[in-house]
Design a protein around this motif. Structure first.
Motif, PDB file in Angstrom:
ATOM      1  N   UNK A 187      21.327   8.807  -1.519  1.00  0.00           N
ATOM      2  CA  UNK A 187      20.496   7.974  -2.581  1.00  0.00           C
ATOM      3  C   UNK A 187      18.257   8.189  -1.744  1.00  0.00           C
ATOM      4  N   UNK A 188      18.165   8.083  -2.567  1.00  0.00           N
ATOM      5  CA  UNK A 188      16.583   7.945  -2.117  1.00  0.00           C
ATOM      6  C   UNK A 188      16.450   7.017  -1.947  1.00  0.00           C
ATOM      7  N   UNK A 189      16.741   5.734  -1.524  1.00  0.00           N
ATOM      8  CA  UNK A 189      16.233   4.925  -0.690  1.00  0.00           C
ATOM      9  C   UNK A 189      16.570   4.545   0.492  1.00  0.00           C
ATOM     10  N   UNK A 190      17.886   5.466   0.782  1.00  0.00           N
ATOM     11  CA  UNK A 190      17.933   6.422   2.420  1.00  0.00           C
ATOM     12  C   UNK A 190      16.961   6.996   2.821  1.00  0.00           C
ATOM     13  N   UNK A 237       8.573  13.794   4.360  1.00  0.00           N
ATOM     14  CA  UNK A 237       9.267  13.387   3.364  1.00  0.00           C
ATOM     15  C   UNK A 237       9.299  14.847   3.753  1.00  0.00           C
ATOM     16  N   UNK A 238       8.216  15.787   3.852  1.00  0.00           N
ATOM     17  CA  UNK A 238       8.398  17.152   3.915  1.00  0.00           C
ATOM     18  C   UNK A 238       9.307  18.155   4.626  1.00  0.00           C
ATOM     19  N   UNK A 275      11.583  10.312  -4.753  1.00  0.00           N
ATOM     20  CA  UNK A 275      12.000  11.103  -6.085  1.00  0.00           C
ATOM     21  C   UNK A 275      11.845  12.283  -5.623  1.00  0.00           C
ATOM     22  N   UNK A 276      11.168  13.032  -4.662  1.00  0.00           N
ATOM     23  CA  UNK A 276      10.794  14.099  -4.751  1.00  0.00           C
ATOM     24  C   UNK A 276       9.786  14.536  -5.523  1.00  0.00           C
ATOM     25  N   UNK A 277       8.588  13.387  -6.148  1.00  0.00           N
ATOM     26  CA  UNK A 277       8.271  13.373  -6.686  1.00  0.00           C
ATOM     27  C   UNK A 277       6.395  13.798  -5.749  1.00  0.00           C
ATOM     28  N   UNK A 278       6.421  13.731  -4.405  1.00  0.00           N
ATOM     29  CA  UNK A 278       5.315  13.605  -4.014  1.00  0.00           C
ATOM     30  C   UNK A 278       3.809  14.311  -4.217  1.00  0.00           C
ATOM     31  N   UNK A 279       4.243  15.883  -3.904  1.00  0.00           N
ATOM     32  CA  UNK A 279       3.738  16.719  -3.631  1.00  0.00           C
ATOM     33  C   UNK A 279       2.823  16.612  -2.798  1.00  0.00           C
ATOM     34  N   UNK A 280       2.589  15.497  -1.916  1.00  0.00           N
ATOM     35  CA  UNK A 280       1.481  15.905  -0.869  1.00  0.00           C
ATOM     36  C   UNK A 280       0.510  14.864  -1.530  1.00  0.00           C
ATOM     37  N   UNK A 311       0.690  -1.593  -0.238  1.00  0.00           N
ATOM     38  CA  UNK A 311      -0.019   0.013  -0.211  1.00  0.00           C
ATOM     39  C   UNK A 311       0.091   1.437  -0.148  1.00  0.00           C
ATOM     40  N   UNK A 312       1.795   1.418   1.096  1.00  0.00           N
ATOM     41  CA  UNK A 312       3.162   2.081   0.515  1.00  0.00           C
ATOM     42  C   UNK A 312       3.697   2.135  -0.545  1.00  0.00           C
ATOM     43  N   UNK A 313       4.141   1.229  -1.469  1.00  0.00           N
ATOM     44  CA  UNK A 313       5.209   1.292  -2.427  1.00  0.00           C
ATOM     45  C   UNK A 313       5.102   2.743  -3.130  1.00  0.00           C
ATOM     46  N   UNK A 314       4.332   2.669  -3.246  1.00  0.00           N
ATOM     47  CA  UNK A 314       3.840   4.067  -4.552  1.00  0.00           C
ATOM     48  C   UNK A 314       4.976   5.572  -3.573  1.00  0.00           C
ATOM     49  N   UNK A 315       4.039   5.853  -2.396  1.00  0.00           N
ATOM     50  CA  UNK A 315       3.783   6.934  -1.664  1.00  0.00           C
ATOM     51  C   UNK A 315       5.912   7.340  -1.211  1.00  0.00           C
ATOM     52  N   UNK A 316       6.021   6.027  -1.067  1.00  0.00           N
ATOM     53  CA  UNK A 316       8.345   5.937  -0.526  1.00  0.00           C
ATOM     54  C   UNK A 316       8.344   6.135  -2.390  1.00  0.00           C
ATOM     55  N   UNK A 317       7.834   5.705  -3.492  1.00  0.00           N
ATOM     56  CA  UNK A 317       8.563   6.233  -4.578  1.00  0.00           C
ATOM     57  C   UNK A 317       9.097   7.083  -4.521  1.00  0.00           C
ATOM     58  N   UNK A 318       7.094   7.520  -4.393  1.00  0.00           N
ATOM     59  CA  UNK A 318       7.400   8.697  -5.233  1.00  0.00           C
ATOM     60  C   UNK A 318       8.675  10.168  -4.353  1.00  0.00           C
ATOM     61  N   UNK A 319       8.162   9.584  -2.731  1.00  0.00           N
ATOM     62  CA  UNK A 319       8.795  10.792  -1.852  1.00  0.00           C
ATOM     63  C   UNK A 319      10.395  10.156  -1.958  1.00  0.00           C
TER      64      UNK A 319
END
Length: 592
Positions: free
Chosen positions: A217-220, A203-204, A126-131, A116-124
């Motif tokens: 790195x983004x994963x860190x 992430x913010x 890469x700084x693409x989450x934007x809330x 469920x959280x995988x996409x949020x973690x991936x976007x965050x």
């Protein structure tokens, strides 16, 4: 020390109340034990007197409780009143079964939450989450479905219709998969959505922005954001662990699992006090251990920041949800109820027994030829209205007690250890049986996850930077509570409460499924499952039709919860690191 004494006092009161259960219910323990031993034997006065003499019932409940406690001190939990065997080995065996099931269910829940959280973690990362929120309606439906319903659907479809996995018994690892899925999928979806609700704020935070600027790195960054959010979920995770071990009575009943919850329920129904007391004590100890581990992990993850008041707030404004979706789902649910209300839920037609869905019967018929759509529609009125009322009461109770963690913490741990069915039996013994008994029983335990969530969020908010600065400027406790703490805590806890609304509806239904709620011919949803479960292989629609309606209710509750968000103005106040820039703080300072 005071907290430890409070915990011991609550546990002692609970064990005492359980020991008084036969006398509180105004039933003859000797007669109940005789029926459990041999239902056909004549309950003559001589036979009952002999049983009382064997069990020592003539000495009264407190004498029996004292003997049991004194034997427990020496490692002897007594002997079963029904079978005469030693209690300790039987309870330990049932506990082992439940712990194994718990381990597999935790793995399922962790995997579900991660997906469920995988996409949020991936976007965050890469700084693409934007809330933005990544969790969708599918996870919302899954989160809203309680274990009882999921177990019924899995047993019907996977175990019976498809025959992929065994759906009855406990003989090896294969037999753990379906019940573990039934327990782990809804719990993992709840935890995943709660975590997904916190990740955008993590992430913010400044540390995440600084780490990205330094080229980490983004994963860190994602791993640290996950660590930042976990402490707010650990209390509910501990409740989930205890609930799987002792509270999954309906799942154990459906899959015929000899776990601790089912053993405790059977002992309560048969008034087998030694087994009931030992099982309850095991659940209370497990709850205490789970709470201690959750507290320890919280300290290890963010202990210094909590101590120094150096945390930013995780709660930030979120973009509006899809405003049209709740109206669409609500319209569908109202349409189903509206189509069912004009039909007669009690009309019998034996010539139409277990008929498949058709234009005349869109949801099919049950074993007596009654229209399932009519029964779903009429049963929804009482079930949904009562569930909404209980949700409101438990939300207020959870918020109020969550604001007093030293008082509510031990109480939450102890109440969570009790299977809802055992609570229903205790409520019935104290308040008597009636239409309000299931509601009282569910309300007595449904506030605990909300109180735990409130306390966890409150602990972190009190250590937030903006709160520390505002306090340094002279703000008092009531000002902080009204302007800072409650605006941060109430929206996520309210979303959590709405997430559990369908679970409360099915908790009422599960009591009816186990014979402790509404009785035939009522069209209550729990009775629909109880009455149609034996015919799941021949007529799966009898179980799947109400399951689809409940899934619709779950999606409606969660999408409506998405509209509850913290105001942008309140979040902007938190983002201001110089609190004297705020108008209300300038006014506060001027008055001082």
């Amino acid at each position: 020390m005071a907290t430890l004494l409070w915990r011991a006092g609550i546990a002692g009161a609970l064990i005492t109340l359980v020991g008084l259960l036969p006398w509180l219910s105004h039933t003859d323990p000797a007669l109940t034990v005789l029926k459990a031993r041999s239902a056909d034997r004549d309950p003559s006065p001589e036979v009952l007197a002999d049983i009382r003499a064997q069990l020592g019932l003539d000495h009264g409940p407190f004498h029996l409780l004292g003997d049991w406690l004194s034997g427990l001190w020496h490692g002897d939990a007594g002997r079963s009143w029904i079978s005469g065997t030693e209690v300790a080995p039987a309870v330990l065996q049932a506990l082992g079964v439940s712990l194994l099931l718990m381990a597999v269910a935790i793995a399922v829940a962790a995997a579900t939450a991660a997906l469920i959280c995988a996409r949020t973690l991936w976007l965050g990362a890469r700084r693409r989450l934007d809330g933005r929120r990544a969790a969708g309606t599918g996870s919302a439906v899954l989160a809203a479905l309680p274990e009882f319903l999921t177990a019924s659907v899995l047993a019907t479809v996977v175990g019976v219709q498809l025959g992929w996995l065994p759906a009855l018994g406990w003989y090896g690892f294969q037999w753990t998969i379906l019940p573990a899925l039934a327990l782990g999928l809804p719990a993992g979806a709840v935890l995943g959505r709660l975590l997904d609700d916190l990740l955008p704020g993590a992430f913010a935070e400044p540390w995440a922005l600084a780490a990205t600027a330094r080229g980490l790195p983004g994963r860190t960054v994602a791993r640290q954001a996950l660590r930042r959010c976990l402490p707010g979920l650990l209390p509910n995770t501990g409740l989930f662990v205890v609930g799987i071990t002792g509270g999954a009575v309906a799942v154990e009943q459906i899959y015929d699992i000899p776990g601790l919850g089912r053993t405790t329920l059977q002992a309560a129904l048969a008034q087998d006090l030694p087994v009931l007391q030992a099982g309850t004590l095991a659940l209370v100890l497990l709850a205490a251990i789970a709470a201690a581990l959750a507290h320890l992990l919280t300290r290890l993850l963010i202990g210094p920041a909590l101590r120094d008041g150096a945390l930013p707030s995780l709660h930030r404004p979120t973009p509006p949800a899809r405003r049209f979706l709740p109206f669409v789902l609500g319209g569908l649910l109202l349409a189903v109820i509206g189509l069912g209300l004009p039909r007669d839920p009690l009309a019998l037609d034996t010539a139409q027994r277990l008929t498949a869905p058709s234009p005349a019967h869109p949801f099919g018929t049950d074993a007596l030829g009654r229209d399932i759509l009519a029964r779903v529609g009429h049963g929804a009125l009482d079930t949904l209205l009562l569930a909404v009322a209980i949700t409101a009461v438990t939300l207020l109770t959870g918020l109020a007690l969550g604001l007093l963690p030293r008082l509510s913490g031990p109480l939450v741990d102890t109440v969570t250890a009790l299977p809802p069915v055992l609570v229903a039996l205790l409520v019935t013994a104290v308040a008597g049986s009636g239409s309000t008994t299931p509601a009282l029983a569910v309300a007595a335990v449904a506030w605990t996850p909300l109180a735990a969530h409130t306390s966890a969020l409150l602990r972190q908010e009190r250590a937030a930077l903006h709160l520390t600065a505002t306090r340094a400027l002279g703000a008092g406790p009531w000002y902080l509570l009204r302007h800072e703490l409650l605006p941060a805590v109430v929206p996520p806890v309210t979303r959590h409460a709405l997430l559990r609304l369908p679970g409360i509806a099915l908790a009422l239904a599960s009591l009816a499924f186990l014979g402790l709620g509404a009785q035939p011919p009522s069209p209550e949803w729990g009775l629909l499952f109880a009455e149609n479960q034996p015919y799941a292989e021949r007529a799966p629609w009898a179980v799947l039709a109400p399951a689809a309606v409940l899934a619709l209710l779950g999606a409606l509750a969660v999408t409506a919860a998405g509209g509850l968000r913290r105001s942008k103005r309140a979040a902007e106040r938190e983002e201001t690191d110089v609190p004297e820039h705020r108008p209300e703080v300038r006014k506060l300072v001027a008055t001082r």
